[in-house]
Design an enzyme around this catalytic site. Structure first.
Site, short mmCIF file in Angstrom:
data_model
loop_
_atom_site.label_atom_id
_atom_site.label_comp_id
_atom_site.label_asym_id
_atom_site.label_seq_id
_atom_site.Cartn_x
_atom_site.Cartn_y
_atom_site.Cartn_z
N ASN B 109 0.80 -1.22 0.00
CA ASN B 109 0.00 0.00 0.00
C ASN B 109 0.84 1.28 0.00
O ASN B 109 0.45 2.29 -0.57
CB ASN B 109 -1.03 0.00 1.15
CG ASN B 109 -0.38 -0.29 2.49
OD1 ASN B 109 0.84 -0.47 2.57
ND2 ASN B 109 -1.18 -0.34 3.52
N THR B 137 2.40 -8.47 -1.61
CA THR B 137 2.71 -8.51 -0.17
C THR B 137 2.36 -9.87 0.41
O THR B 137 1.29 -10.41 0.14
CB THR B 137 1.97 -7.42 0.65
OG1 THR B 137 2.04 -7.77 2.03
CG2 THR B 137 0.50 -7.29 0.27
N ASP B 139 1.74 -10.25 3.38
CA ASP B 139 0.78 -9.97 4.45
C ASP B 139 -0.67 -10.09 3.97
O ASP B 139 -1.57 -10.19 4.79
CB ASP B 139 1.00 -8.56 5.00
CG ASP B 139 2.33 -8.44 5.72
OD1 ASP B 139 2.80 -9.47 6.24
OD2 ASP B 139 2.88 -7.33 5.77
N GLY B 182 3.52 -10.62 10.30
CA GLY B 182 2.19 -10.02 10.19
C GLY B 182 1.99 -8.98 11.27
O GLY B 182 1.76 -9.31 12.42
N ARG B 299 9.61 -15.64 3.74
CA ARG B 299 9.26 -14.83 2.58
C ARG B 299 10.16 -15.06 1.37
O ARG B 299 9.88 -14.55 0.29
CB ARG B 299 9.20 -13.34 2.92
CG ARG B 299 10.53 -12.69 3.15
CD ARG B 299 10.32 -11.21 3.52
NE ARG B 299 11.59 -10.53 3.61
CZ ARG B 299 11.75 -9.34 4.17
NH1 ARG B 299 10.73 -8.73 4.68
NH2 ARG B 299 12.93 -8.78 4.21
#
Lengths: 407, 407
Positions: B109, B137, B139, B182, B299
């Site tokens: 974002n 992302t 997340d 997170g 990740r």
């Protein structure tokens, strides 16, 4: 040659990704022999034997055994109990009561010792009995063996983890410290080097329990690497020690926890990595310093397995059953490298495998004591299997600046 | 329709396993258009733009681009810089100097906000310019999107990690706490549930940032689970907060570190897991309590990727190039679920995606606030792809005891 009775298989110590291959190898092979009434599995290793917690694996479907073989961690569950003479006598009493004539224990050097003592009990009582130790450990620290089942898959995990964090560290530069399992033997930590492909690939520094850890030297190494590459990826074994043999983890921790064997609990704690990160940050003034402790992920991650490791883990189980049931022999199954790459399995006297641990030989460690040699890479490469991913980097040319200003 | 000029692609924020698919999608698609002179890549995101650190991706081989696409982490490298108005103005000046007419920024974002401000600069200066934000992302917290590229692969890692540690915990029982990335959204932590197959499979408890964390309630949950199963596997989000919104990590840590955005550094520290483990040990008297912090492994681990995620990450890149070059439109590419399982991509106004984060909706969290719902599992299942391993357990019957004694 045809000692009639039951077979018992058990798993001890830390789980591996392929330990169930060995169990399935024993069970499926043993079930073929006429002199075998039943094949039992002890639930939770030697503790399960004492408690007579057996499951009847003769009644397990072959199909499910094959599926369990592919599942990581000990399907028969495990124990950290390290039996003494009295404990082994109790084991023997239970085995006798259940007419168990063949005992297979999948584990590390402690498990080999247990098999040895139980065997001696049987001999003293003139109880006809065959006991075989089947090698297993992600630490790769069993004597006589070229390498041990479980190591290849864990090494693959460590290699792929470092390959990934190295790419991550390229994208967002800084100092990264990854702490890998290994109390006395650095084989698993050394595996961090195997995915190195480009000349500036990490890990740039590797610290093993075999080399006395010097904090000043460490700082100097990190400083030099950071100056050269603008980043630094470091693999550290949880078992690194100072010159006096005191674990650095102990030196840095205020409160330590001991396990049943009187060893410091090194896994399940990120203290070593964090203290080292803090040490780097404070002394070198580098702002982005991160650490991860690979912990339990590295020994039982789903879907990260070496097919070579799988194959060999299965075969040591099968060979154990064959030595006991065909040849009526005792001992420890050992793996010997016969070519590049081929192996053979032999039966070795238990006392040659029990108790002691094997460390990284000198020619696997670089002169500076902060990395591995090409010889180590040649040794490890076949063990992690073919099915590994490789990193690729962009190689397009830079564009000429027009404005030429800097932030 | 045929605005002539250069294309620039950049990657921002934390790397993912599939972020290079989006980059390759943009580059390969953009290179097909006649009005495109050159396709540049900014090295280290927006910082690379300011520094005019561009590489000429027009000169990269298609074959290498395809290989890089399969490599995790940001091949163009990344930055944590969060541009303000002044920074965006500088970006715009560089873009103009290089005659860049199409700008693609792959990120979360914050990256959408950057694209929005740069776009406004262009409009004010009447500079013909198309800028598109491409979602990324782990997340999974972007508004409008059903889910985001990067999430499926990270979710697969978390799922396979928990599947493995749960099997490990069966073998050597105790309490296990796994800390997952997170900060505000619990989607990734919630993924720990997806591999559950047998009724007593862990994680038995899941704590998300969306639910206020109550330490007393947590202890009660652990106590009950441990009494029921003799073990307890727990997934905890690094971002769990108390009723007042204070991160538990902050509550437990003596010294905290802040990043460039003023957020507490949660990753690269095992403090939360260890403090929680200590809390359980001290209050429930359970001896074997372990914690792992998954950190950076989750990740960018090599070889753990969802083919669905890969596919979609590629397509959002391609679609971005198409919207800009065919349709001459600006915005953010968003993913919309149209079936079970199918998706479609749309172009959404940047202001609808920028700035804010999406959290787990209530119907994905169980009533007790310590696990997920079946609805969440149905939502997640297609995203992690087909190529996952499944655990198998032995189901052979117990053998009757003969001696009946207990240790």
């Amino acid at each position: 040659m045809s000692l009639k009775g039951k077979v018992l298989v058990a798993q001890g110590g830390g789980p591996t990704a392929v330990i169930n291959q060995s169990m399935a190898g024993v069970v499926l092979e043993a079930r073929k022999f006429m002199q075998v009434d039943r094949v039992y599995g002890a639930v939770h290793g030697v503790r399960g034997i004492i408690n007579e917690d057996f499951i009847d694996l003769t009644q397990e479907t072959t199909h499910n055994l094959e599926s369990v073989a592919k599942t990581p961690s000990s399907a028969l569950f495990s124990t950290r109990d390290k039996p003494d003479e009295k404990y082994c006598k109790e084991i023997f009493e239970v085995l006798k009561a259940h007419d168990i004539r063949y005992f297979f224990y999948i584990g590390g050097n402690d498990s080999a010792s247990t098999v040895q003592i139980v065997n001696e009990n049987a001999k003293k009582s003139s109880y006809e009995f065959r006991a075989i130790h089947i090698p297993k450990t992600i630490d790769n620290d069993l004597l006589v063996n070229d390498h041990t089942p479980g190591y290849g898959s864990a090494a693959k995990f460590v290699s792929q983890a470092f390959n990934g964090v190295d790419l991550d560290n390229r994208a967002l530069p800084g100092v990264y410290i990854g702490v890998v399992m290994g109390r006395d033997a650095g084989f698993l930590t050394a595996a961090s080097a195997i995915a190195q492909k480009f000349p500036d690939d990490g890990p740039h520094l590797i610290y093993l329990p075999e080399v006395a850890f010097d904090k000043e030297k460490f700082l100097k190494d990190v400083k030099e690497t950071y100056a050269k590459y603008g980043r630094c990826v470091i693999a550290v074994s949880e078992g690194i020690k100072n010159e006096d043999g005191v674990p650095i983890a102990k030196e840095l921790m205020s409160k330590v926890e001991y396990d049943a064997h009187g060893n410091i609990v090194l896994s399940g704690s990120g203290a070593l990595g964090e203290k080292l990160a803090k040490y780097v940050k404070e002394n070198l003034g580098i702002s982005r310093v991160r650490s991860d402790t690979f912990g339990y992920l590295q020994r039982s991650f789903m879907g990260c397995v070496s097919e070579v490791d799988q194959h060999e883990a299965r075969e040591v189980g099968e060979r154990a059953a064959q030595y006991a049931l065909w040849h009526n022999m005792d001992g420890s199954i050992t793996i010997h490298r016969t070519g590049d790459y081929s192996v053979d399995y032999r039966l070795t006297p238990l006392e040659r495998v029990a108790k002691y641990t094997k460390c990284m030989p000198e020619h696997f460690i670089n002169k500076a004591g902060n990395h591995v040699t090409e010889e180590f890479k040649s040794y490890l490469r076949p063990l992690i299997g073919q099915d590994t991913s490789t990193a690729h980097l962009l190689r397009a040319p830079m564009v000429e600046k027009i404005l030429g200003k800097k932030l």
